[in-house]
Motif scaffolding. Sequence first.
Motif, PDB file in Angstrom:
ATOM      1  N   SER A  33       0.835  -1.211   0.000  1.00 50.73           N
ATOM      2  CA  SER A  33       0.000   0.000   0.000  1.00 50.73           C
ATOM      3  C   SER A  33       0.867   1.257   0.000  1.00 50.73           C
ATOM      4  N   LYS A  34       2.006   1.192   0.678  1.00 51.04           N
ATOM      5  CA  LYS A  34       2.900   2.351   0.714  1.00 51.04           C
ATOM      6  C   LYS A  34       3.673   2.490  -0.595  1.00 51.04           C
ATOM      7  N   ALA A  35       3.963   1.375  -1.264  1.00 49.14           N
ATOM      8  CA  ALA A  35       4.579   1.459  -2.591  1.00 49.14           C
ATOM      9  C   ALA A  35       3.636   2.171  -3.564  1.00 49.14           C
ATOM     10  N   TYR A  36       2.360   1.856  -3.474  1.00 50.14           N
ATOM     11  CA  TYR A  36       1.352   2.563  -4.277  1.00 50.14           C
ATOM     12  C   TYR A  36       1.398   4.060  -3.984  1.00 50.14           C
ATOM     13  N   MET A  37       1.453   4.401  -2.696  1.00 46.36           N
ATOM     14  CA  MET A  37       1.483   5.808  -2.301  1.00 46.36           C
ATOM     15  C   MET A  37       2.691   6.517  -2.904  1.00 46.36           C
ATOM     16  N   ASN A  38       3.863   5.894  -2.824  1.00 46.34           N
ATOM     17  CA  ASN A  38       5.069   6.520  -3.358  1.00 46.34           C
ATOM     18  C   ASN A  38       4.956   6.782  -4.853  1.00 46.34           C
ATOM     19  N   THR A  39       4.462   5.793  -5.597  1.00 48.70           N
ATOM     20  CA  THR A  39       4.323   5.939  -7.039  1.00 48.70           C
ATOM     21  C   THR A  39       3.347   7.057  -7.386  1.00 48.70           C
ATOM     22  N   LEU A  40       2.257   7.115  -6.651  1.00 44.65           N
ATOM     23  CA  LEU A  40       1.264   8.162  -6.882  1.00 44.65           C
ATOM     24  C   LEU A  40       1.840   9.548  -6.609  1.00 44.65           C
ATOM     25  N   ILE A  41       2.532   9.702  -5.488  1.00 48.09           N
ATOM     26  CA  ILE A  41       3.087  11.002  -5.126  1.00 48.09           C
ATOM     27  C   ILE A  41       4.143  11.440  -6.134  1.00 48.09           C
ATOM     28  N   GLN A  42       4.988  10.504  -6.577  1.00 48.78           N
ATOM     29  CA  GLN A  42       6.019  10.861  -7.558  1.00 48.78           C
ATOM     30  C   GLN A  42       5.398  11.357  -8.850  1.00 48.78           C
ATOM     31  N   ALA A  43       4.327  10.716  -9.299  1.00 46.22           N
ATOM     32  CA  ALA A  43       3.657  11.165 -10.522  1.00 46.22           C
ATOM     33  C   ALA A  43       3.003  12.535 -10.318  1.00 46.22           C
ATOM     34  N   LEU A  44       2.347  12.708  -9.174  1.00 47.01           N
ATOM     35  CA  LEU A  44       1.672  13.987  -8.905  1.00 47.01           C
ATOM     36  C   LEU A  44       2.659  15.136  -8.789  1.00 47.01           C
ATOM     37  N   SER A  45       3.847  14.858  -8.245  1.00 48.21           N
ATOM     38  CA  SER A  45       4.833  15.935  -8.092  1.00 48.21           C
ATOM     39  C   SER A  45       5.208  16.524  -9.445  1.00 48.21           C
ATOM     40  N   ILE A  46       5.122  15.706 -10.500  1.00 48.43           N
ATOM     41  CA  ILE A  46       5.389  16.197 -11.857  1.00 48.43           C
ATOM     42  C   ILE A  46       4.157  16.892 -12.427  1.00 48.43           C
ATOM     43  N   GLU A  47       2.994  16.284 -12.243  1.00 46.88           N
ATOM     44  CA  GLU A  47       1.757  16.884 -12.749  1.00 46.88           C
ATOM     45  C   GLU A  47       1.521  18.280 -12.182  1.00 46.88           C
ATOM     46  N   LEU A  48       1.919  18.491 -10.925  1.00 48.53           N
ATOM     47  CA  LEU A  48       1.595  19.744 -10.242  1.00 48.53           C
ATOM     48  C   LEU A  48       2.677  20.804 -10.366  1.00 48.53           C
ATOM     49  N   ARG A  49       3.723  20.514 -11.148  1.00 55.91           N
ATOM     50  CA  ARG A  49       4.732  21.544 -11.375  1.00 55.91           C
ATOM     51  C   ARG A  49       4.093  22.768 -12.023  1.00 55.91           C
ATOM     52  N   GLY A  50       4.485  23.924 -11.534  1.00 56.33           N
ATOM     53  CA  GLY A  50       3.934  25.154 -12.074  1.00 56.33           C
ATOM     54  C   GLY A  50       2.658  25.611 -11.403  1.00 56.33           C
ATOM     55  N   THR A  51       2.144  24.813 -10.464  1.00 55.85           N
ATOM     56  CA  THR A  51       0.966  25.215  -9.695  1.00 55.85           C
ATOM     57  C   THR A  51       1.413  25.666  -8.305  1.00 55.85           C
ATOM     58  N   SER A  52       0.451  26.070  -7.504  1.00 58.81           N
ATOM     59  CA  SER A  52       0.756  26.506  -6.137  1.00 58.81           C
ATOM     60  C   SER A  52       0.851  25.333  -5.170  1.00 58.81           C
ATOM     61  N   VAL A  53       0.660  24.103  -5.659  1.00 61.14           N
ATOM     62  CA  VAL A  53       0.586  22.923  -4.797  1.00 61.14           C
ATOM     63  C   VAL A  53       1.838  22.071  -4.962  1.00 61.14           C
ATOM     64  N   SER A  54       2.471  21.744  -3.852  1.00 58.36           N
ATOM     65  CA  SER A  54       3.563  20.782  -3.882  1.00 58.36           C
ATOM     66  C   SER A  54       3.143  19.537  -3.115  1.00 58.36           C
ATOM     67  N   VAL A  55       3.620  18.386  -3.555  1.00 56.69           N
ATOM     68  CA  VAL A  55       3.330  17.130  -2.859  1.00 56.69           C
ATOM     69  C   VAL A  55       4.633  16.384  -2.624  1.00 56.69           C
ATOM     70  N   GLY A  56       4.689  15.655  -1.516  1.00 57.16           N
ATOM     71  CA  GLY A  56       5.888  14.896  -1.207  1.00 57.16           C
ATOM     72  C   GLY A  56       5.557  13.671  -0.386  1.00 57.16           C
ATOM     73  N   ALA A  57       6.516  12.738  -0.354  1.00 57.56           N
ATOM     74  CA  ALA A  57       6.384  11.522   0.441  1.00 57.56           C
ATOM     75  C   ALA A  57       7.502  11.479   1.474  1.00 57.56           C
ATOM     76  N   PHE A  58       7.178  10.981   2.655  1.00 52.51           N
ATOM     77  CA  PHE A  58       8.121  10.856   3.766  1.00 52.51           C
ATOM     78  C   PHE A  58       8.243   9.378   4.079  1.00 52.51           C
ATOM     79  N   LEU A  59       9.468   8.839   4.014  1.00 48.38           N
ATOM     80  CA  LEU A  59       9.689   7.394   4.075  1.00 48.38           C
ATOM     81  C   LEU A  59      10.511   7.008   5.301  1.00 48.38           C
ATOM     82  N   PRO A  60       9.929   6.945   6.483  1.00 47.27           N
ATOM     83  CA  PRO A  60      10.680   6.503   7.655  1.00 47.27           C
ATOM     84  C   PRO A  60      10.823   4.985   7.672  1.00 47.27           C
ATOM     85  N   GLY A  61      11.791   4.519   8.430  1.00 49.80           N
ATOM     86  CA  GLY A  61      11.865   3.098   8.755  1.00 49.80           C
ATOM     87  C   GLY A  61      11.020   2.847   9.993  1.00 49.80           C
ATOM     88  N   GLY A  62      11.487   1.985  10.872  1.00 51.35           N
ATOM     89  CA  GLY A  62      10.737   1.719  12.088  1.00 51.35           C
ATOM     90  C   GLY A  62      10.736   2.911  13.032  1.00 51.35           C
TER      91      GLY A  62
END
Length: 262
Positions: A161-190
Amino acid sequence: MARLPIAESWVVVTGASSGLGRAAALCLAGSYKAKPILVGRRMDRLLDLQSEIELRFGIASEVVSADQSTEEGRSRIAAKIEELDATAALLAAGLTSVGRFDANNISDYHSLIETNVLGFTDLLARIVSIFKLRRSETAILAISSLGAETSLPYQAVYGASKAYMNTLIQALSIELRGTSVSVGAFLPGGIDTAMAAQSDLRWGRMGLMDVDRCAASAVEALLRRRYMTVPGLGNRVAYLASRTLPRSLIGRAASFPYRRPQ
């Protein structure tokens, strides 16, 4: 990128009733004077956190009792974001499932996917739509997992489920370039939280990242509008290894901290 100014601004934090979400809400109020919108399923814990923020920091906050896995819950969260004109979102809500893949009840997987995938996707879409209407800069940070990159034996569906999240966020970070919205993913371990306590780790809390230190890193990533952040030197080494070593080897290494279920 310049730091997002959030003093006196509203910032929504999902999963705020416990763990990393709770610690992030305290960090936002205590270190940055932001006003957190506390979202979670357990109203009593949210109210306790609201009182703590007021008592310790003199900062206003709002409580939203909502379940991310339900359409009603997501509508309630989005409505509060619009009402208060929030400018940032830290999305920490999520479920896990521990044990052998074929030993778990399918209803547990349904709940996990409804929260971590379907619910997350719909809520993220709503927040992006709201934030795109803002004239000022806005930011969204999704709390993912290092296990999304290394795979997670004995937490396989959670890791997926988190791999899905990462892929989605990476794609959105490109789609949203040039807008006022930034998106990011935070990947902690334990992290030393109640969720980690469910994971039946060989060495208990040893090696887990302190939740307050992890939350401070997450908030910094949100404000810096970083598209991907792996906190902690050991986690960054593991991430780099996952990029270079054979995936099968990394998967076996990722299984080692778990007690092998009988």
